[in-house]
Design a protein around this motif. Structure first.
Motif, PDB file in Angstrom:
ATOM      1  N   ARG A 114       0.794  -1.210   0.000  1.00  0.00           N
ATOM      2  CA  ARG A 114       0.000   0.000   0.000  1.00  0.00           C
ATOM      3  C   ARG A 114       0.832   1.269   0.000  1.00  0.00           C
TER       4      ARG A 114
ATOM      5  N   PRO B 282     -15.167   9.382  13.014  1.00  0.00           N
ATOM      6  CA  PRO B 282     -15.238  10.689  13.680  1.00  0.00           C
ATOM      7  C   PRO B 282     -15.751  10.624  15.121  1.00  0.00           C
TER       8      PRO B 282
ATOM      9  N   ARG C  92     -11.086  -1.252  11.110  1.00  0.00           N
ATOM     10  CA  ARG C  92      -9.972  -0.457  10.584  1.00  0.00           C
ATOM     11  C   ARG C  92      -8.676  -0.733  11.329  1.00  0.00           C
TER      12      ARG C  92
ATOM     13  N   PRO D 223     -10.052  -6.574  -0.439  1.00  0.00           N
ATOM     14  CA  PRO D 223     -11.028  -5.510  -0.211  1.00  0.00           C
ATOM     15  C   PRO D 223     -12.406  -6.100   0.054  1.00  0.00           C
ATOM     16  N   PRO D 224     -13.291  -5.341   0.723  1.00  0.00           N
ATOM     17  CA  PRO D 224     -14.638  -5.857   0.963  1.00  0.00           C
ATOM     18  C   PRO D 224     -15.385  -5.965  -0.357  1.00  0.00           C
ATOM     19  N   PRO D 225     -16.369  -6.888  -0.400  1.00  0.00           N
ATOM     20  CA  PRO D 225     -17.182  -6.946  -1.620  1.00  0.00           C
ATOM     21  C   PRO D 225     -17.881  -5.597  -1.825  1.00  0.00           C
TER      22      PRO D 225
ATOM     23  N   PRO E 189     -22.680  -2.515   3.041  1.00  0.00           N
ATOM     24  CA  PRO E 189     -22.662  -1.263   3.794  1.00  0.00           C
ATOM     25  C   PRO E 189     -21.683  -1.358   4.951  1.00  0.00           C
ATOM     26  N   GLU E 190     -21.168  -0.212   5.356  1.00  0.00           N
ATOM     27  CA  GLU E 190     -20.313  -0.226   6.522  1.00  0.00           C
ATOM     28  C   GLU E 190     -21.150  -0.470   7.763  1.00  0.00           C
TER      29      GLU E 190
ATOM     30  N   GLU F  11     -21.505   1.041  10.514  1.00  0.00           N
ATOM     31  CA  GLU F  11     -22.211   2.167  11.123  1.00  0.00           C
ATOM     32  C   GLU F  11     -23.578   2.386  10.487  1.00  0.00           C
ATOM     33  N   GLU F  12     -23.745   1.890   9.247  1.00  0.00           N
ATOM     34  CA  GLU F  12     -25.013   2.151   8.588  1.00  0.00           C
ATOM     35  C   GLU F  12     -26.054   1.093   8.905  1.00  0.00           C
TER      36      GLU F  12
ATOM     37  N   ASP G 289     -21.794   9.835   8.812  1.00  0.00           N
ATOM     38  CA  ASP G 289     -21.521   8.624   8.034  1.00  0.00           C
ATOM     39  C   ASP G 289     -21.250   9.000   6.581  1.00  0.00           C
TER      40      ASP G 289
ATOM     41  N   SER H 218     -22.094   4.629   2.087  1.00  0.00           N
ATOM     42  CA  SER H 218     -22.709   3.588   2.926  1.00  0.00           C
ATOM     43  C   SER H 218     -24.204   3.846   3.096  1.00  0.00           C
TER      44      SER H 218
ATOM     45  N   HIS I 144     -26.496   2.403   0.477  1.00  0.00           N
ATOM     46  CA  HIS I 144     -26.897   0.983   0.611  1.00  0.00           C
ATOM     47  C   HIS I 144     -27.895   0.886   1.734  1.00  0.00           C
TER      48      HIS I 144
ATOM     49  N   GLN J 288     -32.072   5.946   6.522  1.00  0.00           N
ATOM     50  CA  GLN J 288     -31.006   6.125   5.541  1.00  0.00           C
ATOM     51  C   GLN J 288     -31.548   6.664   4.229  1.00  0.00           C
TER      52      GLN J 288
END
Lengths: 641, 456
Positions: free
Chosen positions: A2, A463, A470, A486-488, A492-493, A495-496, B331, B335, B338, B345
């Motif tokens: 990287r 934040p 991570r 890497p993620p597919p 969604p992350e 947090e979502e 956020d 994201s 999705h 969202q």
């Protein structure tokens, strides 16, 4: 890999198999037995490839990763030319996916056994021996904003801030070496400023710098063009970091002529010529010598290039008088001379540039000052505190280099550098007072080293909260040098994910939901436990016993190889014991940074050889840097093919 | 001095076709001749990644477009008669790169072309529509085109093996060369209009610099021959940028000359006397996203108003994880898209979309308020806002969301919503360039037809 050098193109080396025979040339500084050894290893690798790798790929991979090249991994061409540099990345990616059981996918008809997987990974490790001996081309790159400012300062005595109008460099891998039209205009604008500062008006006496650059004005009747050519020769020698060719001097004197034809005086005409030097690619880029007088396809860097490469690597400046003199005398390439110069440069304070350029990228802390933190949650994340965090990382990095400590001390040490605001994060504000950074001995085993350091803990956070994922990726990639797939694309992350239904769950419980999803599980069961091991540190690096929801933190986990830990201190201990991995990772990253390109094929073999020497000296960091700089890859370049 | 080499170099330059002397005279006098001459058509693009919430973006019917426009386009209400929406324009199918929807939403947006699969680890796509137009009209103006972005153009991902530049670039000068975008409004302002921020007041231009740069370019070509191929590409960017600087100096000289003539009363300016004066651009102090985006919009307006360029591209954000603190969202945009139809969202995505369209509306409403020729500045522009994805949740690309504002000098039939248009992204770009008066020798990307129903 990287952390390639900032602004570097990640170039796929063009390797021609046709060159195979011509590559072993007598000019290379490698003893015969190494080469003989390479030959037998290559024969073995060819056998392994034919008998093992080929059948494995054909059985499990080729349906999707053949001509269809699913996810960009094309194993068909890699099977055809397994040792080519262009195949290397495909093998690396394939290995990473097979290793974590991400591939073949669970729904595939044929799934390899664990033993087959392990064997595949081992075989791939041997493929490097198929690569031809090749140091790669010299990768040209533009001077960074910092290097450019330093260069103007060192050569012409102007303040480096003269470059401030240039856009900030964006840290990242990629083609960002470019020069936009805006930058090109700014280079011209800054050149004008430099000349205005240095060259006094015609009716005034010349400045000291001006005298040094332009010499005495020739008397009436003298051959001005001849004088101008002399001036051009010395201007270009400094600015291009090597003696100019006659053709290059023709161009510069041609510009002097243009000025004369337009009735400019001698001094102003030299000014225009100098301006041309300052906007030339030979100045703005670090470039190889124009003429190569060799029939070989690989040549050693000449001493000028070596001086320049070395100086920008360790100091972010053009070569100083001592380096230049050694280059003039043709002595710099001698191993003992080069080693002594590396030592001299590293011990000088200007070597802080190595942290600013390399260290901060390796640790991933370069963006800390501009990173977003939720001001309601972390009101104390002021610019001053962020700067202190960076300064802590820098001083710590430098101390390890200066004191020639072993590489594992990056992970496991018992001291750091603090001032009062930073000490508050450590709970040491009683003993550290005032804004000055100083070395502080740490009693708490959870601290000390880059794992328990606010700068790295903060840059791997969101934040408003920590991110075990991570931090896990950071440990695997930046510290151990693993490749994490890497993620597919559609996921969604965390947090979502709907917050409501997850309320009352700890972050750990929520993150573990990730692992119940089959597409995520394979990787996350490796990543997450490492990140959880650091959960006792909040998003700005303060110690805590309970998380945001008030639940007691469970920081137990295990590394991919199965070793388990129950506190950050234990995690630190486990990682520090993996000296070979730590050292190899840092060596590879340093090498890629120094060369300005990704490592491929043959590079791996060179790294293998370096690792033997570095291990013999207990993985000391300055030894590692010296080995990188005196290596075949750093001191040679491919000129044909 | 070696005369032979000098002559050779000049001959060489001619042969390469680098036009250093610019054909200003015929093109810049568009308004000087009185009412008969018409202002040029300008073309501008503004991008938002990740698609929209379809229900809140598309009008329910052609009638509803005027009577009850959807929430997303509310801010455009006062000028909907000068806008056009068309549903049914599909994006480029990304089949071989299924794993890289976001790299391709942006990089195919103005190319309507997929990257070359065999050389995917390098940039190899196609010249983009904005750059085709810049090639055609760029020699008439100080800058051939203007490229702006909100975010630095970097992203450390190369999914499906694609070069990471595809994540952050929509403008391509040639198949292998990206056009970098500027992100610092202050630098752009200085570059366009000099330090005082007023049109016409430019930094000093030394005519000798142009000749000097010409020679430097000659020398650089010698250097280029000694480099590896990938390095040659790097040097090509340098050469292009220096050439752009040369052109700019030439343009500045022309402008200064014209200003002097005007001052002496020798000839009229190229502006009509009743045209609005150039707008003032203020660089905001804080870091509010809306203010930042609006100053970028202002710069576009000013550049078009003063005919500093006729082509602009503004990447409002790249598909690489930007958040919207100003809306109270920490956020990442990606994201949230999705959303799996979760209410909260969906609401956020809708708000982000509206926020982006609001900035676009700020720009085109300002253009509509500025007099130019017989109408407004917007009348002579084609401004397109859009996304390279329809629905970020599903990564669908069947009905690309976009809005066109401006009549393109009378070529576009605005004030309508066409709910059932048949066509693709290439068709749309081809038609837009046709409306802008750019003759094409071949269709753009996957285009097969022009969308005649959008024309007058």
């Amino acid at each position: 890999m990287r952390s390639s050098r900032v602004f570097q193109i990640v170039a796929a080396k063009v390797t021609g198999l046709a060159l195979a025979l011509s590559l072993i040339s007598p000019c290379q500084a490698q003893p015969d037995d190494v080469i003989a050894d390479e030959a037998s290893l290559r024969a073995d690798a060819e056998k392994t490839f034919k008998e093992k790798v080929g059948p494995f790929v054909n059985k499990y991979c080729i349906n999707c990763h053949g001509p269809r090249a699913e996810a960009g991994i094309n194993l068909k061409s890699a099977l055809r030319i397994p040792g080519a540099a262009s195949s290397f990345l495909h093998w690396k990616k394939a290995m990473a996916n097979v290793k974590v059981h991400d591939m073949p996918p669970d729904h595939a008809e044929k799934i390899p056994t664990d033993k087959e997987r392990r064997q595949f990974i081992e075989w791939i490790g041997k493929l490097k021996y198929l690569a031809q001996r090749d140091p790669g081309h010299f990768v040209i790159r533009r001077l960074s904003k910092v290097e450019y400012g330093n260069t103007l300062h060192d050569l012409y005595g102007v303040d480096p801030s003269i470059a401030d109008s240039l856009p900030e460099e964006v840290v990242g891998e990629g083609y960002l070496n470019s020069i936009s039209p805006l930058q090109s205009e700014l280079f011209l604008d800054i050149a004008n400023k430099v000349i205005d500062q240095v060259v006094s008006p015609t009716d005034e006496p010349p400045t000291e710098v001006q005298k040094g650059l332009f010499g005495e004005t020739p008397p009436n009747g003298a051959d001005l063009r001849k004088a101008a050519r002399q001036v051009a020769r010395s201007l270009a020698r400094d600015a291009y970091r090597r003696p100019p060719t006659e053709a290059e001097l023709d161009v510069l004197v041609g510009i002097f002529d243009i000025a004369r034809e337009n009735d400019l005086g001698y001094r102003s005409s030299l000014g225009l010529m100098w301006k041309a030097v300052l906007v030339s690619p030979q100045f703005l880029f670090s470039t190889p010598a124009v003429d190569v007088d060799s029939k070989d396809s690989v040549v050693p860097l000449d001493d000028y290039q070596l001086a320049s490469r070395l100086s920008y690597l360790l100091w972010s400046t053009p070569p100083d008088a001592e380096l230049s003199a050694l280059a003039e005398k043709g002595e710099l390439h001698k191993p003992e001379v080069l080693r002594a110069q590396v030592e001299r440069l590293l011990m000088h304070d200007r070597s802080r540039a190595l942290f600013d350029g390399f260290g901060s990228q390796w640790l991933g802390v370069g963006g800390l000052e501009s990173q977003t933190f939720d001001p309601d949650v972390f009101p104390q994340m002021t610019l001053a505190l962020r700067k202190a965090m960076m300064e802590e990382a820098r001083l710590f990095f430098q101390s390890i280099v200066r004191e020639n400590q072993s590489v594992f001390r990056f992970v496991d040490s018992d001291y750091t550098f603090l001032n009062e605001p930073l000490a508050e994060l450590y709970g040491l504000e009683q003993s550290v007072k005032g804004p000055t950074m100083r070395r502080v001995k740490l009693e708490n085993p959870n601290r000390g080293g880059i794992l328990g350091m606010p700068a790295t803990l903060a840059t791997t956070s969101f934040p408003n909260r920590t991110s075990a994922v991570r931090r896990g990726v950071w440990v695997l990639e930046q510290i151990l040098g693993e490749r994490v797939p890497p993620p597919p694309p559609n996921v969604p992350e965390l947090e979502e994910q709907e917050q409501q239904s997850k309320e009352g769950l700890t972050l750990r419980q929520r993150t573990e939901l990730h692992q119940s999803e089959p597409t995520c599980a394979n990787c996350h069961k490796l990543l997450d436990p490492i990140g959880f091991g650091l959960e006792n540190f909040d998003a700005i690096g303060r110690w805590r016993e309970k998380d945001d929801a008030g639940v007691v933190i469970d920081s137990a986990g295990k590394l991919p190889d199965g070793e388990s830990f129950s506190t950050p201190a234990e995690l630190k201990g486990l990682l520090a014991r993996r000296k070979t991995d730590l050292a190899r990772n840092l060596t590879e990253k340093m090498m890629a940074y120094a060369l300005g390109r990704q490592l491929e094929g043959y590079d791996e073999i060179v790294i293998d050889q370096l690792m033997v020497k570095i291990a013999q000296d207990k993985y000391r960091v300055r030894t590692m840097i010296t080995e990188v700089i005196t290596s075949y890859l750093f001191t040679h370049r491919k000129v044909k093919g | 001095m070696n005369y032979r080499s000098r002559v050779d170099r000049r001959t060489l330059l001619k042969g390469v076709g680098v036009s250093l002397a610019l054909p200003f005279m015929d093109s810049l006098s568009w308004a000087a001749g009185g009412n008969s001459a018409r202002p040029p058509v300008r073309l501008g693009f503004m991008y938002m990644p990740h698609g929209v919430i379809m229900d809140e973006f598309w009008p329910k019917s052609p009638e509803a477009y005027h009577k009850s426009p959807p929430a997303a386009i509310e801010s455009l209400r006062p000028i909907l008669d000068q806008c056009l929406m068309m549903k049914g324009i599909s994006g480029v199918p990304i089949a071989p790169f299924g794993g890289a929807p976001h790299a391709l939403e942006l990089s195919t947006w103005l190319t309507a072309t997929l990257p070359d699969a065999d050389t995917r680890s390098r940039v190899n796509i196609a010249i983009s529509a904005d750059q085709i137009m810049a090639n055609y009209v760029g020699a008439h103006t100080l800058l051939p085109s203007l490229e702006l972005a909100t975010m630095p153009q970097t992203w450390k991902e190369n999914q499906a093996g694609l070069h990471e530049a595809y994540y952050s670039h929509c403008s391509y000068r040639s198949p292998t060369q990206t056009v970098p975008a500027e992100i610092d409004p202050r630098l752009v302002l200085n570059r366009l209009f000099g330090k005082k921020g007023k049109a016409g007041l430019v930094t000093k231009a030394n005519p000798l610099d142009r000749q000097m740069l010409d020679r430097v370019l000659g020398g650089a070509r010698d250097l280029r021959r000694t480099l590896a191929r990938t390095d040659q590409l790097k040097l090509d960017e340098y050469l292009d940028s220096v050439r752009a600087t040369e052109r700019r100096i030439a343009a500045i000289e022309y402008r200064q000359q014209e200003a002097a003539l005007e001052k002496a009363g020798v000839r009229s300016t190229k502006r009509h006397s009743n045209d609005s004066p150039p707008i003032e651009v203020k660089i905001p102090e804080g870091d509010k996203r809306s203010e930042y985006m609006q100053v970028m919009c202002d710069l576009t307006v000013l550049a078009f108003q003063t005919d500093t360029t006729r082509v602009s591209t503004y990447i409002g954000s790249t598909p690489n994880g930007v958040s919207y603190p100003e809306l109270g969202f920490t956020d990442k945009h990606h994201s949230q898209t999705h959303h799996e139809n979760r209410k909260e969202q969906v609401r956020k995505v809708a708000a982000i979309t509206k926020f982006n369209i609001d900035q676009f509306a700020y720009m085109v409403k300002k253009m509509a308020s500025l007099r130019e020729g017989d109408g407004s500045l917007l009348d002579n522009c084609i401004m397109m806002w859009g996304s390279g994805m329809e629905d970020g949740n599903k990564h669908s690309r069947e009905n690309l969301p976009f809005i066109i504002a401006g009549k393109g000098g009378g070529s576009i039939n605005t004030g309508r919503f066409l709910p059932d248009t048949k066509g693709n992204q290439g068709d749309l770009l081809t038609t837009l360039l046709s409306c802008a008066g750019v003759p094409l020798d071949r269709p753009i990307g996957i285009a097969t037809r022009q969308i005649t129903e959008m024309k007058v």
